[in-house]
Write a protein that holds these residues in place. Structure first.
Motif, PDB file in Angstrom:
ATOM      1  N   ILE A   1      -4.620  -8.458  -1.498  1.00 21.78           N
ATOM      2  CA  ILE A   1      -4.149  -7.121  -1.101  1.00 21.78           C
ATOM      3  C   ILE A   1      -5.315  -6.196  -0.754  1.00 21.78           C
ATOM      4  N   GLY A   2      -6.479  -6.380  -1.391  1.00 25.26           N
ATOM      5  CA  GLY A   2      -7.623  -5.537  -1.055  1.00 25.26           C
ATOM      6  C   GLY A   2      -8.016  -5.674   0.402  1.00 25.26           C
TER       7      GLY A   2
ATOM      8  N   VAL B   1       0.835  -1.204   0.000  1.00 25.65           N
ATOM      9  CA  VAL B   1       0.000   0.000   0.000  1.00 25.65           C
ATOM     10  C   VAL B   1       0.868   1.253   0.000  1.00 25.65           C
ATOM     11  N   VAL B   2       1.918   1.258   0.806  1.00 26.60           N
ATOM     12  CA  VAL B   2       2.806   2.418   0.877  1.00 26.60           C
ATOM     13  C   VAL B   2       3.542   2.619  -0.445  1.00 26.60           C
ATOM     14  N   ALA B   3       3.972   1.543  -1.069  1.00 28.08           N
ATOM     15  CA  ALA B   3       4.643   1.657  -2.371  1.00 28.08           C
ATOM     16  C   ALA B   3       3.713   2.251  -3.417  1.00 28.08           C
ATOM     17  N   ILE B   4       2.447   1.810  -3.419  1.00 26.92           N
ATOM     18  CA  ILE B   4       1.463   2.362  -4.361  1.00 26.92           C
ATOM     19  C   ILE B   4       1.202   3.826  -4.050  1.00 26.92           C
TER      20      ILE B   4
ATOM     21  N   VAL C   1      -5.925   4.510  -1.798  1.00 25.79           N
ATOM     22  CA  VAL C   1      -5.321   3.294  -2.356  1.00 25.79           C
ATOM     23  C   VAL C   1      -6.217   2.089  -2.086  1.00 25.79           C
ATOM     24  N   THR C   2      -6.768   2.014  -0.870  1.00 26.23           N
ATOM     25  CA  THR C   2      -7.643   0.894  -0.509  1.00 26.23           C
ATOM     26  C   THR C   2      -8.869   0.850  -1.413  1.00 26.23           C
ATOM     27  N   ALA C   3      -9.516   1.986  -1.597  1.00 25.50           N
ATOM     28  CA  ALA C   3     -10.706   2.037  -2.448  1.00 25.50           C
ATOM     29  C   ALA C   3     -10.368   1.622  -3.877  1.00 25.50           C
ATOM     30  N   ASP C   4      -9.232   2.073  -4.372  1.00 24.45           N
ATOM     31  CA  ASP C   4      -8.823   1.740  -5.735  1.00 24.45           C
ATOM     32  C   ASP C   4      -8.559   0.240  -5.887  1.00 24.45           C
TER      33      ASP C   4
ATOM     34  N   TYR D   1      -3.513   9.025   6.253  1.00 26.96           N
ATOM     35  CA  TYR D   1      -4.741   8.235   6.230  1.00 26.96           C
ATOM     36  C   TYR D   1      -5.480   8.425   4.911  1.00 26.96           C
ATOM     37  N   ASP D   2      -5.549   9.665   4.420  1.00 26.60           N
ATOM     38  CA  ASP D   2      -6.274   9.931   3.176  1.00 26.60           C
ATOM     39  C   ASP D   2      -5.684   9.150   2.012  1.00 26.60           C
ATOM     40  N   ARG D   3      -4.358   9.061   1.935  1.00 25.01           N
ATOM     41  CA  ARG D   3      -3.729   8.308   0.839  1.00 25.01           C
ATOM     42  C   ARG D   3      -3.995   6.807   0.996  1.00 25.01           C
TER      43      ARG D   3
END
Length: 319
Positions: free
Chosen positions: A278-279, A224-227, A252-255, A246-248
């Motif tokens: 990963i989701g 997640v951090v890499a994305i 990323v999670t939603a995507d 948190y916003d990022r």
């Protein structure tokens, strides 16, 4: 004098190896270990455990193949001490004896099926050494694995103050809830509700809401951090100790949850063995940040594997 050690972490989703030289005690309490090799294979040992309560024979065989390769590497590099810790999947399985026999035959040492508390302590030890100065204690360290997530609160000087392990890993949540490709909104809502109940219980037990800094460990977090950083390839040096808001994480999670498995595989930093889970891993991280009120997470590439390595040092080197 340095001590050469080999640490193996066998979790629900992956098996990892670290061979490293531990520093001489005269180098000081915060002297780092020196990596000789770090390796990871996705073997999905916990395949179906949440449903069947047993380790699948094909999962044990995948793990045996990877472990045989690790054993050869350990022998080649001449490690003096070896420790293998097996976590959530082999704690839960009715046929754990089959797994243990395979490990002893392949590696020559017995696996230690560590408790959730010991898993948490090892993760904390590995994570907090070398944290940057702007990472204010106390720390809430979360290790999001395949079958479980460990929550640990403590400080570098005082060590672990409280810890708990919850059954909300990325493989377990995917198998339990996220069946669509991509998952439906109802599936995501069910997973989120399940995760939130466990997270609230954990944060009360440790207690995590009193921590100043959230430190995130394991592949779900680092991916997640890499994305979030927009990396075009997985770069541990850029991920280690990166801070993401948190916003990022939420974006990323939603995507990731909106993508199909094929689309997730096309993400440049995605390990092929992580694409289908990963989701759920990202969702666990997002819910933890939300429920703990954490504005950001600091990623660490050092985790339980490093803690296992440090545990092989003489007593005076461990703190």
């Amino acid at each position: 004098m340095t001590t050469r050690v080999a640490a193996i972490d066998c979790g629900t989703n992956s098996i990892r190896l670290l061979v490293a030289d531990l520093p001489d005690p005269s180098a000081g309490a915060q002297a780092p270990l020196v990596d000789l090799t770090r390796r990871m294979e996705i073997v999905r040992l916990g395949q179906g455990v949440d449903r069947t309560g047993r380790l699948a024979p094909e999962a044990i065989e995948r793990t045996r193949v990877a472990l045989a390769d690790y054993a050869a590497e350990i022998e080649k590099l001449g490690a003096e001490r070896v420790r293998m810790c097996a976590t959530s999947a082999s704690r839960d399985a009715a046929n754990a004896g089959d797994f243990r026999a395979m490990v002893e035959q392949t590696l020559g040492v017995a696996p230690e099926v560590v408790t959730g508390d010991e898993e948490a302590r090892l993760s904390f030890t590995g994570a907090v050494r070398g944290l940057p100065a702007d990472a204010e204690p106390p720390y809430l360290v979360v290790d999001i694995g395949g079958g479980s997530t460990e929550f640990v609160v403590g400080t570098r000087e005082g060590g672990v103050q409280a810890a708990i392990s919850m059954d909300i890993g990325c493989v377990r949540m995917t198998e339990r809830h996220l069946h669509g490709d991509p998952p439906t909104l109802d599936e995501i809502a069910a997973a989120q509700a399940d995760i939130a109940v466990a997270v609230d219980r954990a944060l009360e037990a440790v207690p995590g809401r009193q921590a100043a800094t959230l430190v995130g460990l394991a592949g779900s977090v680092t991916t997640v951090v890499a994305i979030a950083q927009g990396l075009t390839e997985y770069d541990p040096e850029r991920i280690h100790h990166a801070r993401v808001s948190y916003d990022r994480v939420a974006d990323v999670t939603a995507d990731l949850l909106a993508k199909s498995r094929e689309q997730r595989l096309a993400v440049p930093v995605m390990h092929p063995g992580r694409a289908d889970v990963i989701g759920a891993g990202a969702l666990v991280l997002r819910v933890i940040m939300e429920r703990a009120g954490m504005p950001s997470v600091v990623a660490s590439e050092h985790d339980i594997l490093d803690g296992i390595a440090w545990s092989l040092a003489p007593q005076d080197r461990r703190r």
